[in-house]
Scaffold this motif. Structure first.
Motif, PDB file in Angstrom:
ATOM      1  N   SER A  93       0.866  -1.176   0.000  1.00  0.00           N
ATOM      2  CA  SER A  93       0.000   0.000   0.000  1.00  0.00           C
ATOM      3  C   SER A  93       0.898   1.220   0.000  1.00  0.00           C
ATOM      4  N   TYR A  94       0.792   1.997  -1.097  1.00  0.00           N
ATOM      5  CA  TYR A  94       1.664   3.151  -1.247  1.00  0.00           C
ATOM      6  C   TYR A  94       0.794   4.401  -1.347  1.00  0.00           C
ATOM      7  N   ASN A  95       0.911   5.265  -0.323  1.00  0.00           N
ATOM      8  CA  ASN A  95       0.138   6.511  -0.277  1.00  0.00           C
ATOM      9  C   ASN A  95      -1.358   6.261  -0.350  1.00  0.00           C
ATOM     10  N   THR A  97      -3.078   3.901  -1.800  1.00  0.00           N
ATOM     11  CA  THR A  97      -3.627   3.377  -3.054  1.00  0.00           C
ATOM     12  C   THR A  97      -4.118   1.950  -2.853  1.00  0.00           C
ATOM     13  N   SER A 104       6.516   3.166  -6.488  1.00  0.00           N
ATOM     14  CA  SER A 104       6.907   4.253  -5.598  1.00  0.00           C
ATOM     15  C   SER A 104       7.058   5.578  -6.334  1.00  0.00           C
ATOM     16  N   GLY A 106       4.907   6.545  -8.533  1.00  0.00           N
ATOM     17  CA  GLY A 106       3.563   6.926  -8.926  1.00  0.00           C
ATOM     18  C   GLY A 106       3.059   6.262 -10.188  1.00  0.00           C
TER      19      GLY A 106
END
Length: 805
Positions: A93-95, A97, A104, A106
């Motif tokens: 889970s990145y930011n 999402t 990482s 985006g």
């Protein structure tokens, strides 16, 4: 159990050329960079140990761009250089999402290559009951496992000689599921979906059964089985489990239940779900998640930097170089300057460098390397030439009608070529010259030019221009110079304009037997016309005429053109006397002469005779009568000739030698012989045929033939034909001949009435003969021989008989 979804997010990605760097101890802690476009490796000069995912990312962001992303375009480049397991830029889970959906940096995840069974789902743990009883049952087992449920299926138990005891502990905890109304069939675990289809049950029915069964009181059941085979089956129903025993021979079953204490623990897993997981690229190319705080090698990437570099204010000995700043922590710039196999390096912290003490016309190559974390980034390259030095001492060596030769001193430093810019009255062009002496070609004669010379390197870099102006090419020669030579005291000459430009003409006339250009005087007469007339010259004299075109306000002369020009001897006054076989010519002259050329020529037969005499009279003999002759007399004075004096006329004609006329029906053909002395000459004849009776003359015919035919004449008529020779206004004697056309006969009967006082007078033959004689004389006087006629006496009885018949 919960279903895990790994959505494949598709989006438009702007693909930039990237370098990949493998940071690992196996690389001697020198980070290795892989260019994704050509697969080449680059050293980064790092000295690092294995790191956590966060540490790896911090380092990549500081010294590169980011942790590596993986997609279908770069996977083959990265995998072929793997030697260890490496951190990549993917985290569960990145930011905030969706799990495993974004890298990482985006970018969306558009490519996946997970190790089988991964990533592990966050599923509800299976609870296993751990129970104790007085019967010391074996370890409790979960009988409700749903690995292979089969409706109405039976499991045969082999024949036993001992008593077996089975302990079943309950209640049993089942996993919780959402209802089918909350998810599609394809959302359910595929194995469970197949089991429900096999059991012919709905998901709601299974859920109710599990709920009811979970409330059953725990018990211990002991089964005693004889040696006879027994079949045991368990059937799922909507109200719970049913146990069915079927005894094939004699079967004794004993069931005892005792109370026990049970505890539930999660079923042990070989692999544990990791909440905060990061992706590791395994050495063989597949993906697996690990705890982000583990320490591993890692892969960074950096976008290849393509900056802008410019050079300005270039002179013969200096220039300024400036460049753009790449992203990231740039400590300084390494500037390398190369020229003539010489290299010099500078370290700069600014984005510009002034270059001094350069050589004119030299090529300088500049590379600027941004230094990031001790690593040289891709250099920014530019090359430029210093301006060549200016030429000196530009002079005109010579010129022709279409060329100008220039020379100058060699410029300092280097140069590739010299360029001469030519500007004329109506044109501009350039010519390249390899050395300091150059001949400019293709110029217009008599034109005014300005020449500008510059030294050039690399076809674009030029020195300051140096020019020379008011340079004229020589005018070209005049064209079609000719003298009329038709007057005895006047020289008349003309020419056409020369090619190119001119401002006027200069001519010079002198008396000489040998015309050479060297004898032409520079002091001639200037004119702007293309025609001259010089009077009061001596007749029968040779002159030399020089003409040249001028330019530059009549100060620069072109090449002289020289031709001979003559005054003619005067023409004689000629008179002729003509005879049948000779012509006598006489003439007079008032002027210079040496001799005379005489020519006599038959106009129609090209008969010619030429004589050269000094007398002023001449007789031409043995000529043919009736022939036109032309006599010409030319005055000769040295090599000069006058215009001819010419007279022409016919010799006196003589008559044809004979004439003959023959008839055929109503056509008469006349033939004749030419005059005796005119044989072989072309003679004109006039032929006429006439009828005296009818008072008719045929049209006279002029012909050179010796025969002529007159058709469609009157029948039974005598024609007289006349032939004579015609020579201009002169005619010969006429020769005649006769011919009669064939008659078309008709009979005319004359009846004479005779009355006389003398009896039988009319019957007398003498009377009849006298009448016939008088009639014959009368017709003869009337017709003579001019027409055909015949008078004959016919008896009356014969006439009467003819009429009766």
């Amino acid at each position: 159990m919960k279903t895990l979804w790994l959505p494949l997010l598709l989006s438009s990605i702007i693909w930039a050329e990237e370098d990949y760097f493998f940071i690992s101890p196996d690389a001697a802690w020198n980070g290795t960079g892989l260019n994704q476009s050509n697969g080449t490796l680059n050293d980064t000069g790092l000295n690092r140990y294995n790191t956590t995912w966060d540490e790896a990312r911090n380092h990549c962001q500081a010294c590169y761009k980011e942790l590596a992303t993986i997609n279908s375009k770069n996977i083959h480049l990265i995998v072929q250089n793997l030697s260890l397991d490496y951190w990549t830029g993917l985290r569960r889970s990145y930011n905030g999402t969706i799990p495993w959906s974004r890298w990482s940096n985006g970018d969306p995840v558009t490519y996946q290559n997970w190790y089988p069974g991964h990533p592990l789902p966050n599923k509800v743990k299976k609870m296993i009951p751990i129970c104790s009883s007085t019967t010391q049952s074996p370890l409790s087992t979960l009988i409700t496992t749903m690995a292979t449920p089969v409706t109405n299926a039976s499991t045969e138990i082999p024949t036993q000689t001992t008593t077996q005891t089975s302990t079943v502990s309950s209640p049993v905890t089942f996993p919780q599921f959402s209802t089918l109304s909350e998810t599609n069939n394809t959302d359910v675990c595929p194995i469970l979906y197949n089991v429900l289809e096999c059991l012919n049950m709905t998901y709601e029915e299974l859920e109710r059964t599990v709920h009811e069964y979970s409330s059953v009181t725990p018990k211990t059941t002991t089964y005693s089985t004889t040696t006879n085979p027994t079949t045991f089956s368990t059937i799922f129903t909507t109200t719970g489990y049913e146990t069915q025993n079927t005894t094939m021979n004699s079967t004794t079953t004993t069931e005892s239940t005792t109370a026990s204490n049970c505890i539930f623990e999660p079923e042990p897993d070989t692999e544990v779900y990791i909440e905060d997981a990061c992706v590791v690229l395994l050495s063989f190319g597949m993906w697996k998640e690990k705890h982000c705080n583990e320490t591993l090698p890692f892969i960074c990437y950096d976008n290849q930097f393509y900056g802008q570099i410019e050079v300005s204010d270039v002179t013969t000995s200096a220039g300024n170089v400036s460049w753009s700043t790449p992203p990231g922590n740039i400590t300084h710039y390494k500037v390398e300057i190369t020229w003539n196999q010489t290299k010099q390096t500078y370290n700069e912290t600014n984005q510009y460098k002034q270059l001094l003490d350069l050589t004119p016309g030299n090529l300088y190559e500049v590379q600027v390397f941004p230094v990031k974390c001790g690593r040289d980034l891709k250099p920014q390259n530019i090359s430029f030439y210093t301006k060549p030095s200016d030429i000196e001492n530009l002079t005109v060596v010579s010129m022709t009608t279409d060329t100008v030769s220039l020379s100058w001193s060699k410029s300092k430093g280097d140069r590739d070529v010299y360029s001469v810019h030519i500007r004329g009255m109506n044109s501009e062009n350039d010519q390249a010259c390899e050395s300091e002496e150059c001949t400019i070609t293709g110029l217009t004669p008599g034109n005014n030019y300005t020449f500008t010379v510059t030294a050039i390197v690399n076809n674009t870099t030029r020195s300051a221009p140096v020019n020379i102006s008011d340079v004229y090419t020589r005018p070209s020669v005049v064209l079609n110079l000719k003298s009329a030579d038709k007057d005895s005291t006047v020289i008349t000459a003309s020419w056409t304009k020369p090619i190119g430009h001119h401002s006027g003409y200069k001519y010079y006339l002198y008396n000489s037997s040998d015309c050479a250009t060297s004898n032409c005087s520079t002091n001639g007469t200037i004119t702007t016309d293309t025609f001259i007339k010089v009077e009061n010259k001596t007749d029968g004299t040779k002159y030399c005429l020089c003409v040249a075109a001028l330019t530059n306000n009549n100060t620069l002369s072109g090449e002289m053109v020289v031709i001979p020009a003559y005054t003619k001897p005067k023409t004689v006054t000629l008179s002729l006397k003509f005879y049948s076989n000779s012509i006598t010519a006489t003439w007079t002259i008032d002027g210079n002469y040496e001799k005379f050329n005489l020519t006599i020529q038959g106009v129609t037969d090209n008969l010619m005779d030429t004589k050269t005499i000094t007398d002023k009279t001449c007789t031409f003999k043995d000529l043919k009568p009736g022939v036109q002759y032309k006599v010409s007399v030319v005055t000769i004075n040295g090599i000069l000739e006058s215009d001819p004096a010419e007279e022409s006329n016919y010799t006196t004609p003589t008559e044809p030698e004979w004439v003959k006329a023959t008839s055929n029906g109503t056509t008469i053909q006349v033939t004749w012989g030419p005059p005796k002395d005119s044989a072989g000459a072309t003679i004109n004849y006039s032929v006429t045929c006439a009828s005296a009776f009818w008072g008719e003359n045929t049209t006279a015919i002029d012909t050179t033939s010796t025969k002529h035919t007159f058709p469609n004449l009157k029948s039974g008529t005598r024609y007289t034909c006349y032939v004579h020779v015609v020579a201009g206004s002169l005619t010969s004697k006429t020769v005649t001949a006769h011919a009669d056309t064939e008659p078309k006969k008709k009979t005319l009967t004359l009846t004479m009435l005779c009355s006389s006082a003398t009896p039988l007078h009319c019957e007398n033959s003498t009377t009849q003969n006298e009448l016939f004689r008088k009639l014959n004389n009368t017709f003869t006087a009337k017709f003579n021989d001019d027409v055909h006629w015949k008078l004959k006496w016919v008896d009356r009885n014969v006439i009467k008989s003819l009429k009766q018949n």
